[in-house]
Write an enzyme that holds these catalytic residues in place. Structure first.
Site, PDB file in Angstrom:
ATOM      1  N   ILE A 115     -13.455  -0.679  22.999  1.00  0.00           N
ATOM      2  CA  ILE A 115     -12.631  -0.409  21.831  1.00  0.00           C
ATOM      3  C   ILE A 115     -12.262  -1.717  21.139  1.00  0.00           C
ATOM      4  CG2 ILE A 115     -10.548   0.714  20.971  1.00  0.00           C
ATOM      5  CD1 ILE A 115     -12.682   2.552  22.316  1.00  0.00           C
ATOM      6  N   THR A 116     -12.821  -1.929  19.960  1.00  0.00           N
ATOM      7  CA  THR A 116     -12.455  -3.080  19.136  1.00  0.00           C
ATOM      8  C   THR A 116     -11.006  -2.933  18.689  1.00  0.00           C
ATOM      9  OG1 THR A 116     -14.735  -3.283  18.353  1.00  0.00           O
ATOM     10  CG2 THR A 116     -13.038  -4.377  17.055  1.00  0.00           C
ATOM     11  N   GLU A 156     -16.773   6.043  25.864  1.00  0.00           N
ATOM     12  CA  GLU A 156     -16.179   6.084  27.195  1.00  0.00           C
ATOM     13  C   GLU A 156     -17.074   5.334  28.177  1.00  0.00           C
ATOM     14  OE1 GLU A 156     -13.770  10.304  26.645  1.00  0.00           O
ATOM     15  OE2 GLU A 156     -15.334  10.158  28.197  1.00  0.00           O
ATOM     16  N   ARG A 173     -33.929 -32.619   7.441  1.00  0.00           N
ATOM     17  CA  ARG A 173     -34.622 -33.132   8.624  1.00  0.00           C
ATOM     18  C   ARG A 173     -36.006 -33.633   8.231  1.00  0.00           C
ATOM     19  NH1 ARG A 173     -34.192 -35.198  13.754  1.00  0.00           N
ATOM     20  NH2 ARG A 173     -35.774 -34.348  15.162  1.00  0.00           N
ATOM     21  N   GLU A 199     -21.641   1.085  16.759  1.00  0.00           N
ATOM     22  CA  GLU A 199     -21.809   2.197  15.805  1.00  0.00           C
ATOM     23  C   GLU A 199     -23.091   2.987  16.071  1.00  0.00           C
ATOM     24  OE1 GLU A 199     -19.276   2.791  14.405  1.00  0.00           O
ATOM     25  OE2 GLU A 199     -18.302   1.079  13.487  1.00  0.00           O
ATOM     26  N   LEU A 210     -13.710   6.327  20.598  1.00  0.00           N
ATOM     27  CA  LEU A 210     -14.711   7.367  20.813  1.00  0.00           C
ATOM     28  C   LEU A 210     -15.474   7.141  22.111  1.00  0.00           C
ATOM     29  CD1 LEU A 210     -16.223   9.864  19.727  1.00  0.00           C
ATOM     30  CD2 LEU A 210     -17.727   8.292  18.464  1.00  0.00           C
TER      31      LEU A 210
END
Length: 380
Positions: free
Chosen positions: A158-159, A128, A268, A363, A126
């Site tokens: 783009i994944t 650009e 710790r 997203e 989707l």
């Protein structure tokens, strides 16, 4: 920390037990090595697919598991708490199956068993280079040429760009604005479709992200999803669900950071006692735990609206906004709890902090989520 979950069925409880076992066995031992090598864990995704985890919200007739979205999101949360890149991959892949599942023809839906089974990995094209969040202004163009479309342009961020088997490509087939956008389903071998060099990212290094160039890419006309001009509707429908996926990933990542910080603070010792017993630090951890619970509740509320067929777009935007901002805060504070140790790669919290940042961007940036929410308030 054990999360006390309320699930809709015994089957869902068994599913989450399975996911926890798989995540501990297949994800947790590999994450550091794969992130260091920037290597995509394709076989891990196949394993999850064969276990039925890549088609959870889809109908059984297409190879899915027909699980409620509230269950699917809790699966994502567990995966993200072990390896965010894998959870994000599941979320992106599930998002990539939705256009065909919801809007595809019966012939297109014949691909779904391999899609939701994980044999075919998906990507969502989707964004650009110049468009960013302004999806309605995309410029990648498709021109009908007989029984095919010729596609020219460039998609960005783009994944799965270099590893996907299929791509949902949003293109302009008409005039300006959202009504001129259509969606095409392209195979990885499509002539003229060329993934570019992978981006060098701050986090999620085992998740390949790249631009994709289309040079008169030839996509068969029967791969048009829906009809010409329907693309923006398809994109926004899938993104509502995808935002919930990212919110769940944020909750899982934050939970992992909190759990690590709490364990470190218990062990710790300073001035003769565990540092968690100092009120300043203990109160910080209490605030983080509360923020995580609130984000989880907000995310699952939106999912239940979706499951019952009620409007959920605004609640999805709220969940994505709140959960990802929360994850950024929790992971940053987890580094602070560890002090100097939190800044070195011997401990995972520095990776958690780097990974959390991208969740505020993908997203739809969190600024876009605020715009969505504020516009809804203005309309009344």
């Amino acid at each position: 920390m054990t999360v006390d979950r309320i699930l809709p069925s015994d089957e869902a409880h068994d599913l989450l037990d399975l996911v926890t076992e798989l995540a501990d066995r297949e994800l947790a031992p590999r994450v550091t090595e794969y992130e260091q090598r920037a290597e995509f864990p394709r076989e891990v995704l196949r394993t999850l697919g064969r276990a039925g985890l890549l088609g959870l919200p889809y109908p059984e007739e297409y190879g899915g598991a027909a699980q409620p979205y509230e269950v699917y999101l809790q699966v994502l949360e567990i995966l993200a708490s072990r390896w965010l890149a894998v959870a994000e991959a599941v979320s992106v892949h599930t998002l990539s199956c939705q256009p065909v599942a919801q809007f595809g023809t019966e012939d297109q839906r014949k691909l779904l068993p391999d899609m939701v089974g994980g044999e075919l990995l998906g990507a969502y094209c989707l964004s650009e280079p110049q468009g960013g969040s302004d999806a309605a202004a995309l410029t990648t163009r498709a021109v009908r040429d007989g029984d095919r479309y010729l596609v020219s342009g460039t998609k960005a961020w783009i994944t799965h760009a270099r590893v996907a088997d299929f791509y949902n490509v949003f293109v302009r087939t008409g005039g300006p604005g959202p009504k001129g956008i259509s969606c095409l389903l392209a195979d990885r071998e499509t002539p003229g479709l060329t993934p570019q060099a992978a981006e060098k990212t701050m986090g999620l290094r085992s998740s390949p992200v790249a631009q994709i160039a289309f040079d008169d890419a030839r996509i068969p006309a029967d791969r048009l999803i829906g009809w010409e001009g329907m693309g923006f509707t398809i994109a926004m429908s899938a993104l509502d669900s995808g935002r919930l996926g990212i919110a769940a990933c944020a909750v899982g990542l934050a939970q992992a950071a909190l759990d690590y910080a709490v364990e470190y603070a218990r062990e710790r010792r300073q001035f003769g006692r565990a540092v968690i017993d100092f009120q300043g630090l203990g109160f910080t951890l209490a605030d983080l735990a509360t923020q995580i619970s609130a984000a989880r509740a907000l995310t699952l509320h939106a999912a239940r609206l979706r499951d019952t067929g009620r409007p959920y777009s605004i609640e999805a935007a709220k969940a994505k906004l709140f959960a990802t901002d929360m994850a950024m805060r929790v992971t940053t504070d987890a580094v602070q709890v560890l002090g100097g140790a939190g800044y070195v790669a011997d401990h995972p919290v520095e990776r958690y902090m780097r990974e959390a940042k991208v969740l505020q961007i993908v997203e739809g940036t969190n600024q876009i989520q605020r715009l969505v929410i504020s516009r809804a308030l203005a309309k009344g």
